[in-house]
Enzyme design. Structure first.
Site, PDB file in Angstrom:
ATOM      1  N   LYS A 108     -16.187  11.692 -53.989  1.00 30.27           N
ATOM      2  CA  LYS A 108     -15.783  10.285 -53.969  1.00 30.27           C
ATOM      3  C   LYS A 108     -16.841   9.415 -53.312  1.00 30.27           C
ATOM      4  O   LYS A 108     -17.031   8.269 -53.700  1.00 30.27           O
ATOM      5  CB  LYS A 108     -14.442  10.123 -53.253  1.00 30.27           C
ATOM      6  CG  LYS A 108     -13.269  10.634 -54.057  1.00 30.27           C
ATOM      7  CD  LYS A 108     -11.950  10.122 -53.492  1.00 30.27           C
ATOM      8  CE  LYS A 108     -10.778  10.609 -54.324  1.00 30.27           C
ATOM      9  NZ  LYS A 108      -9.476  10.195 -53.743  1.00 30.27           N
ATOM     10  N   LYS A 194      -7.849  16.082 -67.019  1.00 31.15           N
ATOM     11  CA  LYS A 194      -6.412  15.939 -66.815  1.00 31.15           C
ATOM     12  C   LYS A 194      -6.029  14.461 -66.878  1.00 31.15           C
ATOM     13  O   LYS A 194      -6.833  13.583 -66.553  1.00 31.15           O
ATOM     14  CB  LYS A 194      -5.970  16.571 -65.494  1.00 31.15           C
ATOM     15  CG  LYS A 194      -6.243  15.735 -64.265  1.00 31.15           C
ATOM     16  CD  LYS A 194      -5.362  16.164 -63.085  1.00 31.15           C
ATOM     17  CE  LYS A 194      -5.511  15.133 -61.977  1.00 31.15           C
ATOM     18  NZ  LYS A 194      -4.443  15.132 -61.000  1.00 31.15           N
ATOM     19  N   LYS A 197      -3.448   9.095 -62.922  1.00 29.87           N
ATOM     20  CA  LYS A 197      -3.092   7.706 -62.612  1.00 29.87           C
ATOM     21  C   LYS A 197      -4.248   6.999 -61.938  1.00 29.87           C
ATOM     22  O   LYS A 197      -4.325   5.790 -61.936  1.00 29.87           O
ATOM     23  CB  LYS A 197      -1.850   7.647 -61.725  1.00 29.87           C
ATOM     24  CG  LYS A 197      -2.033   8.227 -60.318  1.00 29.87           C
ATOM     25  CD  LYS A 197      -0.788   7.990 -59.465  1.00 29.87           C
ATOM     26  CE  LYS A 197      -0.573   9.097 -58.457  1.00 29.87           C
ATOM     27  NZ  LYS A 197      -1.697   9.364 -57.530  1.00 29.87           N
TER      28      LYS A 197
END
Ligand code: ADP
Ligand code: NA
Length: 326
Positions: A108, A194, A197
């Site tokens: 990240k 995958k 959200k």
């Protein structure tokens, strides 16, 4: 038996979250004392907009109730201040080296951009310590986590053992439970990823089915789903390596209670998947609409859950504070 799960309000819930998380969470309620949290503090670790976060938190809280999790103790992480306080204490047994080695932090931080800060947020760096506090406060028997959180739960165990060894036996060292393989829903536009959200790099993609998507949107998303060029009676079959798109559709169909028997074309498969998904989402969406019209009820359920969380976690925080010299 006590079980704990937190979901981060990092975006609107997807069909993947429903089949892979909310359903197993609902099924666990009958057999365990379940604590389910909306991890709003975790959402502060990456670039965010305050109004959007508040709205996502409200939406996620409402979705947890709409998905039938009312038998659990439901809470918003920030409303139970013990989470943040224990995280502060645990930072004293966590090293900068081990936090810097966390794969999720490295990924990240690398993807980080904008934000007006020169580097990733410090809260992204300390996030695994807050997660350790989330877990250790509740002394859960089970911490069901996916593969992506495995390293963080290992760190939680290390921090608990280190704290106990140095300051006294305060924490129960939790066992990591990898839940029995639930449905893993892949993105319909790219079935090698995958369905998520929260995908900072891609935004809400064309291959994502939202838990709250109306039937027409679901139909269009599934109609666009990537398949392959196979034709003939043998085309509709599962093979994750060579037919990931079709395999994903078949798995979604099965998880939503549909039946692929007799289906020989991709068009028919997509129509069946659409019907099954719409039927699966319908009761959740109906309940969501009722709850959204009655925000006072949602607030009351969460406030009661948070009161119980404060009660349950107070002795653990007190023991940790005393042990460490406060
Ligand atoms: P997301 O990638 O949607 O933000 P998280 O990583 O926050 O999801 O995971 C929340 C929960 O939902 C976890 O229990 C995770 O295993 C489950 N989950 C997320 N995406 C999927 C998916 N595509 N299929 C099945 N389960 C999923
Ligand atoms: Na995520």
């Amino acid at each position: 038996m006590r079980s704990l799960s937190l979901l981060t309000p990092s975006g609107s819930l997807t069909l993947g979250n429903l089949l892979g998380a909310l359903r197993p969470m609902r099924d666990a309620v009958a057999g365990a004392d379940c604590f389910y949290g909306v991890a709003d503090l975790h959402a502060l670790t990456v670039e965010h907009d305050p109004a959007v976060l508040r709205e996502r938190t409200r939406e996620l809280a409402t979705c947890l109730l709409a998905a039938g999790l009312d038998g659990a103790t439901l809470f918003r992480q920030s409303r139970v201040p013990a989470h943040a306080v224990l995280a502060q204490l645990l930072e004293s047994v966590a090293g900068t080296g081990e936090l810097g080695r966390m794969i999720q932090f490295r990924e990240k931080a690398r993807a980080h951009r904008g934000d007006g800060l020169p580097v990733a947020r410090a809260s992204l760096f300390t996030y695994p310590v807050l997660m350790a506090a989330d877990i250790l406060l509740y002394r859960p028997d089970r911490v069901p986590v996916g593969d992506d959180q495995r390293q963080h739960v290992e760190l939680t165990r290390d921090l608990a053992l280190r704290f106990n060894a140095r300051y006294g036996p305060v924490f129960t060292v939790p066992e990591l439970v990898v839940p029995k393989a639930g449905a893993r829903v892949m993105d319909l536009a790219d079935p090698t990823r995958k369905m998520s959200k929260s995908d900072a790099a891609h935004g809400r993609g064309a291959g994502v089915i939202g838990l709250l998507d109306p039937p027409e949107v679901v139909r269009r998303t599934i109609a666009r789903a990537v398949t392959d060029g196979d034709v003939g009676p043998d085309a509709v079959r599962a093979d994750r390596a060579t037919k990931p798109g079709v395999t994903n559709l078949l798995e979604i169909l099965a998880a939503c209670g549909g039946d692929a028997a007799g289906i020989t074309t991709y068009g028919a498969l997509k129509r069946s998947v659409t019907d099954a998904v719409v039927a699966t989402l319908e009761p959740v969406q109906r309940r969501y609409a009722e709850l959204a019209a009655d925000p006072g009820h949602v607030e009351a359920v969460f406030a009661a859950g948070e009161a119980r969380c404060r009660e349950v976690t107070a002795p653990v925080l007190a023991a940790a504070s005393t042990a460490i010299g406060l």
